[in-house]
Design an enzyme around this catalytic site. Sequence first.
Site, PDB file in Angstrom:
ATOM      1  N   SER A 188       0.827  -1.204   0.000  1.00 19.83           N
ATOM      2  CA  SER A 188       0.000   0.000   0.000  1.00 19.83           C
ATOM      3  C   SER A 188       0.865   1.260   0.000  1.00 19.83           C
ATOM      4  O   SER A 188       1.647   1.478  -0.920  1.00 19.83           O
ATOM      5  CB  SER A 188      -0.956  -0.046   1.204  1.00 19.83           C
ATOM      6  OG  SER A 188      -1.917   0.971   1.146  1.00 19.83           O
ATOM      7  N   HIS A 200      -2.745  -1.215  -4.740  1.00 21.83           N
ATOM      8  CA  HIS A 200      -4.208  -1.178  -4.849  1.00 21.83           C
ATOM      9  C   HIS A 200      -4.693   0.266  -4.824  1.00 21.83           C
ATOM     10  O   HIS A 200      -3.947   1.171  -4.437  1.00 21.83           O
ATOM     11  CB  HIS A 200      -4.858  -1.990  -3.722  1.00 21.83           C
ATOM     12  CG  HIS A 200      -4.526  -1.482  -2.340  1.00 21.83           C
ATOM     13  ND1 HIS A 200      -5.037  -0.316  -1.834  1.00 21.83           N
ATOM     14  CD2 HIS A 200      -3.752  -2.003  -1.363  1.00 21.83           C
ATOM     15  CE1 HIS A 200      -4.604  -0.129  -0.619  1.00 21.83           C
ATOM     16  NE2 HIS A 200      -3.803  -1.139  -0.301  1.00 21.83           N
TER      17      HIS A 200
END
Length: 242
Positions: A128, A151
């Site tokens: 992330s 993501h």
Amino acid sequence: MNSDKDFTTTSPFIQNENEESDGDFSTENERIVQSGSVTVETKGKIIHCLTVIGQVEGHFILPAQNKTTKYEHVIPQLVAIEQDDRIDGLIIILNTVGGDIEAGLAIAELISGMKTPTVSLVLGGGHSIGVPLAVSAKRSFIAPSATMTIHPVRMNGLVLGVPQTLSYFDRMQERIVRFVTDNSSISADRFRQLMTATGELVLDVGTVLDGESAVREGLIDELGGLSNALECLVRMIEKGSE
């Protein structure tokens, strides 16, 4: 940039045991206790090691059972490292699941703007917001068995179902895309493809890259471990001092 002090490995700040503390060392020791960082000497170079572990904690305090890296501890450290002539280089060790987007991006922006030679090393995972943190260094490494999860931006809590919310998500996502592509060799289009891929993650969209894939995609510079990262950092320091 080397200090003429005789640094040893007997104290967290590596102060000569025959010297009296001048006050600055006690302050540094407090930072080390809080953040788990340490300053060491290797091949005649003074290198500071900064760890980013667990979740990057931002404006809200996470539960006590969570392992966290607090941005209010890291940011002053980075400023001190940049201003301390005794420190020749910085290695950032990453094993993080991500966390607060703006706090992580703020740390990454500081690292990318440092003149001090910097190297990052992803061990275990750099997921992330850990991706911008990994690429923020002047040279990045990843262990072959480590992974990185890419993501889209997520948000917890109350979300208003209005066009402004979607616009905010888009702008936040573009900030991350721009930072990552500016500080690595991956293209913006390819990074967006990895970010929005389906079929890779359960109950989510995105991509998990292992070490070799991260290097092949141009996200990380090299495969390697601690010795590779330290050797690279020493070469960068020596090149800068010529």
